[in-house]
Motif scaffolding. Structure first.
Motif, PDB file in Angstrom:
ATOM      1  N   PHE A 252       0.822  -1.220   0.000  1.00 34.32           N
ATOM      2  CA  PHE A 252       0.000   0.000   0.000  1.00 34.32           C
ATOM      3  C   PHE A 252       0.860   1.276   0.000  1.00 34.32           C
ATOM      4  CE2 PHE A 252      -2.414   3.289   2.267  1.00 34.32           C
ATOM      5  CZ  PHE A 252      -3.600   3.299   1.565  1.00 34.32           C
ATOM      6  N   ALA A 253       1.784   1.365   0.965  1.00 33.12           N
ATOM      7  CA  ALA A 253       2.567   2.604   1.086  1.00 33.12           C
ATOM      8  C   ALA A 253       3.537   2.777  -0.086  1.00 33.12           C
ATOM      9  CB  ALA A 253       3.306   2.636   2.419  1.00 33.12           C
TER      10      ALA A 253
ATOM     11  N   LEU B 188       3.335   1.880  -3.115  1.00 26.46           N
ATOM     12  CA  LEU B 188       2.598   2.312  -4.312  1.00 26.46           C
ATOM     13  C   LEU B 188       2.140   3.751  -4.160  1.00 26.46           C
ATOM     14  CD1 LEU B 188       0.406  -0.828  -5.207  1.00 26.46           C
ATOM     15  CD2 LEU B 188       2.437  -0.004  -6.384  1.00 26.46           C
ATOM     16  N   ASN B 189       1.699   4.098  -2.947  1.00 31.41           N
ATOM     17  CA  ASN B 189       1.274   5.484  -2.715  1.00 31.41           C
ATOM     18  C   ASN B 189       2.423   6.468  -2.893  1.00 31.41           C
ATOM     19  OD1 ASN B 189      -1.465   5.246  -2.193  1.00 31.41           O
ATOM     20  ND2 ASN B 189      -1.126   4.689  -0.065  1.00 31.41           N
ATOM     21  N   TYR B 190       3.628   6.006  -2.603  1.00 35.97           N
ATOM     22  CA  TYR B 190       4.775   6.909  -2.747  1.00 35.97           C
ATOM     23  C   TYR B 190       5.383   6.829  -4.143  1.00 35.97           C
ATOM     24  CZ  TYR B 190       4.395   8.217   2.086  1.00 35.97           C
ATOM     25  OH  TYR B 190       3.923   8.727   3.273  1.00 35.97           O
TER      26      TYR B 190
END
Lengths: 239, 267
Positions: A99-100, A102-104
């Motif tokens: 999740f993180a 990909l968000n970054y």
């Protein structure tokens, strides 16, 4: 480097929860943030992460914690919540871990490589495709740490990382924390764990900094701890 | 196990079913989702007296049960609460629509009875189709398929988080129920006077949790866009399955297959 400069905070115009707090954490340090219930430990974490806004100045690598810098700051800080169920919100461990990254802005293959690296580091490969709601308490806590490691943050903040764990899982989590090379700030009532994982301790009482120094010295100071509604770690208490 | 724990157990059984391997499980989630939507829409669109036309629609769920090796019994067990509600929809039709519609030998059947049975079958078929979709597709893949079909991200995220947290909330409720019953000896359930505080507590806990959860998302870089599991490429077989099923459904819906078959035997 993390720095608090004269930080104060109060909920809804009530009495201050944090009062004129100043301290500095250098890169690579492991700091235990201790204090009795209501001392303000969790609030300090939330202020640092920009989840709460108070008075004074908080700096992370020279960046002030304010709305426009939050995206950059949060990329540097990984926060392991006390309740892993609140942290692991995706259906599977893998989805949570990716999740993180990909968000970054990482590509999926890059993000997957990070996930595998983090799982490998903690020896949790078998948890990768497990459903979060089927993990045991210990597995959930370790997976939550892995989730944060997949972000490859510069500093890791942990709120009660050993709470509600059995002795076996507690020991595993302690070993994992000891193995992490990042800057660490850990809040806990488990002073034995703090002694095992931190080289420095900051003691808070009613939102004020009461003591700041080497973990071994502060955690041996029976009078200081008792004055602040705490007890010696078991290994020093002779029990 | 109290009722909540049973519910929790059943929820994880659905995950286990979805994690099995069969030709249906291996299909692209978007193919399964599209097919299910088309099936439900066409099934619901049958006119109220088109009982004979509707019956062949059962073939698809039956085939899917066979190929995916999911026991029909499991389906009916899981749907045991919602099924009677759906079936009850047309229960009053026989009282309102008494006009004779057809005769079976000496027996005259009214339009109300036919429309009631039609409605019941529609409900049953749609529920079976939905169950099969859930039992052969993990929730994250389903959400990914929904996004691919341009379902708004907010709705899909809500669906995903609801699914994830239904278990956690059920656990909370199970703990609260146990705590209540341990201090209320002789009571079979939660007394009506405690329902308000129970729901209030649950709401407060949900709000606290939602707040912390949202914080956790923000701390990991969430900014409006939610990333879902990659479901893999949409292959030729997925396209053929979708197209094939769609054509068969259209055929069953718009061509009176049963009448044509009947005419082969009855002149």
């Amino acid at each position: 480097m993390i720095e608090f400069q004269n930080v104060s905070f109060a909920y809804d115009k009530g009495s201050p929860v944090i009062r004129d707090l100043s301290f500095r954490v250098e890169d690579g340090q492991s700091v235990g943030l201790i204090g009795a219930n209501g001392a303000g430990k969790s609030t300090v974490m939330k202020l640092l992460l920009g989840l709460l806004t108070g008075e004074g100045k908080i700096l992370v690598d020279g960046l002030e914690v304010r709305k426009e810098n939050l995206f950059q700051i949060r990329r540097k800080l990984g926060f392991v919540l006390q309740n892993s169920d609140n942290q692991m919100f995706m259906p599977t461990v893998y989805e949570d871990m990716i999740f993180a990254p990909l968000n970054y802005g990482l590509s999926r293959p890059e993000a997957e490589a990070r996930v595998d690296r983090a799982l490998g580091l903690l020896g949790l490969e078998e948890l990768k495709h497990r459903h979060n709601h089927k993990l045991s308490g210990g597995e959930k806590r370790m997976a939550a740490i892995a989730t944060i490691l997949a972000m490859e943050p510069e500093a890791i903040l942990m709120d009660e990382p050993t709470a509600a764990l059995d002795p076996y899982n507690r020991r595993i989590v302690i070993n994992i924390i000891r193995g992490l090379s990042q800057t660490k700030i850990i809040t806990s009532h488990d002073l034995d764990m703090i002694l095992d994982t931190c080289d420095r301790v900051i003691l808070l009482s009613h939102g004020e900094l009461v003591a700041d120094g080497p973990a071994d010295a502060i955690l041996r100071d029976k009078a200081l701890l008792e004055r602040n509604r705490m007890e010696l770690p078991l290994r020093f208490s002779g029990k | 196990m109290n009722k909540m724990e049973t519910a929790l157990h059943e929820l994880s059984q659905m995950d286990e079913l979805a994690a099995q391997s069969s030709p249906i499980h291996r299909l692209h989630p978007a193919a399964k989702l599209l097919t299910t939507i088309v099936y439900i829409v066409l099934t619901v669109s049958f006119p109220k007296y088109a009982l004979s036309g509707l019956i062949p629609m059962v073939l698809w769920p039956v085939l899917l049960f066979q190929i995916s090796a999911i026991p029909v019994r499991t389906c009916f067990y899981k749907l045991r609460i919602v099924l009677p509600l759906v079936m009850a929809v047309g229960l009053f039709n026989p009282f309102f629509d008494r006009a004779p519609l057809l005769s079976l030998g000496a027996l005259t059947v009214s339009g109300g009875v036919v429309s009631m049975v039609t409605l019941m079958l529609k409900g049953l078929f749609c529920l079976m189709a939905s169950f099969l979709l859930m039992a052969t597709t993990p929730i994250d893949s389903l959400c990914s398929a929904l996004r691919k079909l341009h379902m708004p991200g907010l709705i899909v995220t809500l669906l995903l988080l609801t699914y994830r947290y239904v278990g956690v909330m059920t656990e909370e409720l199970a703990i609260m129920t146990d705590a209540y019953l341990l201090r209320a000896p002789g009571q079979k359930g939660i007394h009506i006077s405690a329902w308000g505080s129970f729901l209030g507590q649950l709401l407060l806990r949900s709000m606290d949790r939602a707040q912390e959860l949202y914080g956790s998302m923000l701390l990991r870089g969430y900014h409006e866009h939610f990333h879902y599991a990659e479901a893999g490429p949409f292959r030729l077989r997925d396209g053929l399955y979708t197209l094939g099923c769609g054509l068969v459904f259209l055929l069953l819906r718009f061509v009176p297959v049963t009448r044509l078959l009947g005419s082969l035997f009855v002149r």
